[in-house]
Design a protein around this motif. Structure first.
Motif, PDB file in Angstrom:
ATOM      1  N   LEU A 101       0.210   3.952   2.623  1.00 47.05           N
ATOM      2  CA  LEU A 101       1.039   3.750   1.603  1.00 47.05           C
ATOM      3  C   LEU A 101       1.181   2.362   1.177  1.00 47.05           C
ATOM      4  O   LEU A 101       1.091   2.042  -0.288  1.00 47.05           O
ATOM      5  CB  LEU A 101       2.678   3.996   2.265  1.00 47.05           C
ATOM      6  CG  LEU A 101       3.758   3.848   1.244  1.00 47.05           C
ATOM      7  CD1 LEU A 101       3.421   4.794  -0.105  1.00 47.05           C
ATOM      8  CD2 LEU A 101       5.026   4.124   1.795  1.00 47.05           C
ATOM      9  N   ALA A 102       1.143   1.393   1.981  1.00 47.38           N
ATOM     10  CA  ALA A 102       0.927  -0.100   1.516  1.00 47.38           C
ATOM     11  C   ALA A 102      -0.116  -0.386   0.885  1.00 47.38           C
ATOM     12  O   ALA A 102      -0.282  -1.127  -0.198  1.00 47.38           O
ATOM     13  CB  ALA A 102       1.277  -0.852   2.897  1.00 47.38           C
ATOM     14  N   ALA A 103      -1.424   0.196   1.344  1.00 46.25           N
ATOM     15  CA  ALA A 103      -2.718  -0.230   0.671  1.00 46.25           C
ATOM     16  C   ALA A 103      -2.834   0.385  -0.697  1.00 46.25           C
ATOM     17  O   ALA A 103      -3.006  -0.257  -1.707  1.00 46.25           O
ATOM     18  CB  ALA A 103      -3.778   0.186   1.588  1.00 46.25           C
ATOM     19  N   ALA A 104      -2.236   1.628  -0.708  1.00 41.67           N
ATOM     20  CA  ALA A 104      -2.081   2.292  -2.171  1.00 41.67           C
ATOM     21  C   ALA A 104      -1.432   1.630  -3.086  1.00 41.67           C
ATOM     22  O   ALA A 104      -1.815   1.429  -4.407  1.00 41.67           O
ATOM     23  CB  ALA A 104      -1.795   3.855  -2.103  1.00 41.67           C
ATOM     24  N   LEU A 105      -0.005   1.194  -2.788  1.00 38.37           N
ATOM     25  CA  LEU A 105       0.853   0.437  -3.654  1.00 38.37           C
ATOM     26  C   LEU A 105      -0.046  -1.013  -4.078  1.00 38.37           C
ATOM     27  O   LEU A 105       0.062  -1.459  -5.247  1.00 38.37           O
ATOM     28  CB  LEU A 105       2.079   0.054  -3.094  1.00 38.37           C
ATOM     29  CG  LEU A 105       2.960   1.324  -2.822  1.00 38.37           C
ATOM     30  CD1 LEU A 105       4.048   1.098  -2.182  1.00 38.37           C
ATOM     31  CD2 LEU A 105       3.305   2.093  -4.360  1.00 38.37           C
ATOM     32  N   PHE A 106      -0.507  -1.560  -2.958  1.00 41.32           N
ATOM     33  CA  PHE A 106      -1.217  -3.061  -3.345  1.00 41.32           C
ATOM     34  C   PHE A 106      -2.426  -3.093  -4.344  1.00 41.32           C
ATOM     35  O   PHE A 106      -2.729  -3.433  -5.092  1.00 41.32           O
ATOM     36  CB  PHE A 106      -1.312  -3.778  -2.023  1.00 41.32           C
ATOM     37  CG  PHE A 106      -1.826  -5.339  -2.517  1.00 41.32           C
ATOM     38  CD1 PHE A 106      -0.786  -6.139  -2.506  1.00 41.32           C
ATOM     39  CD2 PHE A 106      -3.138  -5.921  -2.264  1.00 41.32           C
ATOM     40  CE1 PHE A 106      -1.131  -7.325  -2.755  1.00 41.32           C
ATOM     41  CE2 PHE A 106      -3.419  -6.980  -2.565  1.00 41.32           C
ATOM     42  CZ  PHE A 106      -2.259  -7.748  -2.732  1.00 41.32           C
ATOM     43  N   ALA A 107      -3.095  -1.618  -4.154  1.00 42.05           N
ATOM     44  CA  ALA A 107      -4.048  -1.477  -4.745  1.00 42.05           C
ATOM     45  C   ALA A 107      -3.919  -1.234  -6.170  1.00 42.05           C
ATOM     46  O   ALA A 107      -4.584  -1.527  -7.390  1.00 42.05           O
ATOM     47  CB  ALA A 107      -5.139  -0.226  -4.024  1.00 42.05           C
ATOM     48  N   ALA A 125      -2.235  -2.609  12.231  1.00 35.28           N
ATOM     49  CA  ALA A 125      -1.738  -1.269  12.873  1.00 35.28           C
ATOM     50  C   ALA A 125      -2.531  -1.091  14.066  1.00 35.28           C
ATOM     51  O   ALA A 125      -2.234  -0.530  15.027  1.00 35.28           O
ATOM     52  CB  ALA A 125      -1.939  -0.145  11.939  1.00 35.28           C
ATOM     53  N   ALA A 126      -4.034  -1.309  14.076  1.00 37.75           N
ATOM     54  CA  ALA A 126      -4.761  -1.047  15.610  1.00 37.75           C
ATOM     55  C   ALA A 126      -4.028  -1.918  16.330  1.00 37.75           C
ATOM     56  O   ALA A 126      -4.115  -1.133  17.463  1.00 37.75           O
ATOM     57  CB  ALA A 126      -6.097  -1.385  15.226  1.00 37.75           C
ATOM     58  N   ALA A 127      -3.649  -3.037  16.360  1.00 42.67           N
ATOM     59  CA  ALA A 127      -3.080  -3.941  17.351  1.00 42.67           C
ATOM     60  C   ALA A 127      -1.883  -3.159  17.519  1.00 42.67           C
ATOM     61  O   ALA A 127      -1.552  -3.174  19.057  1.00 42.67           O
ATOM     62  CB  ALA A 127      -2.787  -5.274  16.753  1.00 42.67           C
ATOM     63  N   ALA A 128      -1.019  -2.788  16.904  1.00 41.79           N
ATOM     64  CA  ALA A 128       0.166  -2.199  17.086  1.00 41.79           C
ATOM     65  C   ALA A 128       0.019  -1.071  18.050  1.00 41.79           C
ATOM     66  O   ALA A 128       0.787  -0.625  18.982  1.00 41.79           O
ATOM     67  CB  ALA A 128       1.189  -1.987  16.115  1.00 41.79           C
ATOM     68  N   ILE A 129      -1.014  -0.217  17.536  1.00 40.77           N
ATOM     69  CA  ILE A 129      -1.246   1.176  18.326  1.00 40.77           C
ATOM     70  C   ILE A 129      -1.815   0.970  19.586  1.00 40.77           C
ATOM     71  O   ILE A 129      -1.347   1.415  20.681  1.00 40.77           O
ATOM     72  CB  ILE A 129      -2.198   2.059  17.387  1.00 40.77           C
ATOM     73  CG1 ILE A 129      -1.341   2.538  16.246  1.00 40.77           C
ATOM     74  CG2 ILE A 129      -2.927   3.112  18.320  1.00 40.77           C
ATOM     75  CD1 ILE A 129      -2.389   3.073  15.091  1.00 40.77           C
ATOM     76  N   LEU A 130      -2.701  -0.023  19.862  1.00 41.93           N
ATOM     77  CA  LEU A 130      -3.076  -0.506  21.225  1.00 41.93           C
ATOM     78  C   LEU A 130      -2.207  -0.655  22.071  1.00 41.93           C
ATOM     79  O   LEU A 130      -1.993  -0.690  23.259  1.00 41.93           O
ATOM     80  CB  LEU A 130      -4.380  -1.520  20.882  1.00 41.93           C
ATOM     81  CG  LEU A 130      -4.975  -1.916  22.271  1.00 41.93           C
ATOM     82  CD1 LEU A 130      -5.762  -0.799  22.828  1.00 41.93           C
ATOM     83  CD2 LEU A 130      -5.967  -3.124  21.978  1.00 41.93           C
ATOM     84  N   SER A 138       0.043   6.124   8.152  1.00 37.86           N
ATOM     85  CA  SER A 138       0.742   6.453   6.911  1.00 37.86           C
ATOM     86  C   SER A 138       1.295   5.180   6.380  1.00 37.86           C
ATOM     87  O   SER A 138       1.344   5.182   5.261  1.00 37.86           O
ATOM     88  CB  SER A 138       1.924   7.433   7.358  1.00 37.86           C
ATOM     89  OG  SER A 138       1.353   8.602   7.716  1.00 37.86           O
ATOM     90  N   PHE A 139       1.678   4.258   7.060  1.00 40.24           N
ATOM     91  CA  PHE A 139       2.492   3.090   6.527  1.00 40.24           C
ATOM     92  C   PHE A 139       1.318   2.182   5.780  1.00 40.24           C
ATOM     93  O   PHE A 139       1.530   1.756   4.824  1.00 40.24           O
ATOM     94  CB  PHE A 139       3.112   2.138   7.492  1.00 40.24           C
ATOM     95  CG  PHE A 139       3.623   0.840   7.205  1.00 40.24           C
ATOM     96  CD1 PHE A 139       4.531   0.759   6.135  1.00 40.24           C
ATOM     97  CD2 PHE A 139       2.689  -0.331   7.287  1.00 40.24           C
ATOM     98  CE1 PHE A 139       5.152  -0.493   5.650  1.00 40.24           C
ATOM     99  CE2 PHE A 139       3.001  -1.576   6.861  1.00 40.24           C
ATOM    100  CZ  PHE A 139       4.333  -1.739   5.932  1.00 40.24           C
ATOM    101  N   VAL A 140       0.083   2.212   6.715  1.00 43.99           N
ATOM    102  CA  VAL A 140      -1.116   1.456   5.873  1.00 43.99           C
ATOM    103  C   VAL A 140      -1.472   1.982   4.644  1.00 43.99           C
ATOM    104  O   VAL A 140      -1.925   1.410   3.680  1.00 43.99           O
ATOM    105  CB  VAL A 140      -2.158   1.311   7.075  1.00 43.99           C
ATOM    106  CG1 VAL A 140      -3.537   0.731   6.733  1.00 43.99           C
ATOM    107  CG2 VAL A 140      -1.801   0.394   8.299  1.00 43.99           C
ATOM    108  N   ALA A 159       5.750  10.398   2.530  1.00 50.73           N
ATOM    109  CA  ALA A 159       5.915   9.617   1.416  1.00 50.73           C
ATOM    110  C   ALA A 159       4.422   9.024   0.971  1.00 50.73           C
ATOM    111  O   ALA A 159       4.225   8.935  -0.275  1.00 50.73           O
ATOM    112  CB  ALA A 159       6.711   8.309   1.706  1.00 50.73           C
ATOM    113  N   SER A 160       3.435   8.975   1.831  1.00 56.19           N
ATOM    114  CA  SER A 160       2.292   8.372   1.505  1.00 56.19           C
ATOM    115  C   SER A 160       1.282   9.633   1.013  1.00 56.19           C
ATOM    116  O   SER A 160       0.375   9.442   0.292  1.00 56.19           O
ATOM    117  CB  SER A 160       1.460   8.009   2.752  1.00 56.19           C
ATOM    118  OG  SER A 160       1.416   8.742   3.698  1.00 56.19           O
TER     119      SER A 160
END
Length: 91
Positions: A9-15, A52-57, A5-7, A82-83
């Protein structure tokens, strides 16, 4: 799920920011226009997904080694909520 969800949200705002920049007309510094700004959005989203993948792993390995009950469900739910509108209206 909160990381995803964070990815999103951040990607949509930056896009949205990069599309706004890409719409600018050509000027003296950018005679071909600003359309290449959109490529930064793709790169940024790729970095977010890799992070995010590294954090999830990392979290998954820790939970497999030492199982624990789920905590702080409110943050994941808040980020998902929020996202959701940005994902819906941005797509």
């Amino acid at each position: 799920d909160a990381m995803e969800s964070f990815v999103n949200l951040a990607a949509a705002l930056f896009a949205m920011l990069m599309v706004t920049i890409a719409e600018r007309p050509a000027d003296d510094d950018h005679p071909s226009g600003h359309s290449k700004a959109e490529y930064f959005s793709s790169g940024f989203e790729g970095l977010l997904i890799a992070g995010a993948a590294a954090a999830i792993l990392w979290a998954a390995v820790q939970r497999l080694a030492d199982p624990q009950p789920l905590e702080q469900l409110g943050w994941g739910l808040a980020l998902s909520v929020a996202s959701s509108p940005l994902t819906f209206f941005g797509a």
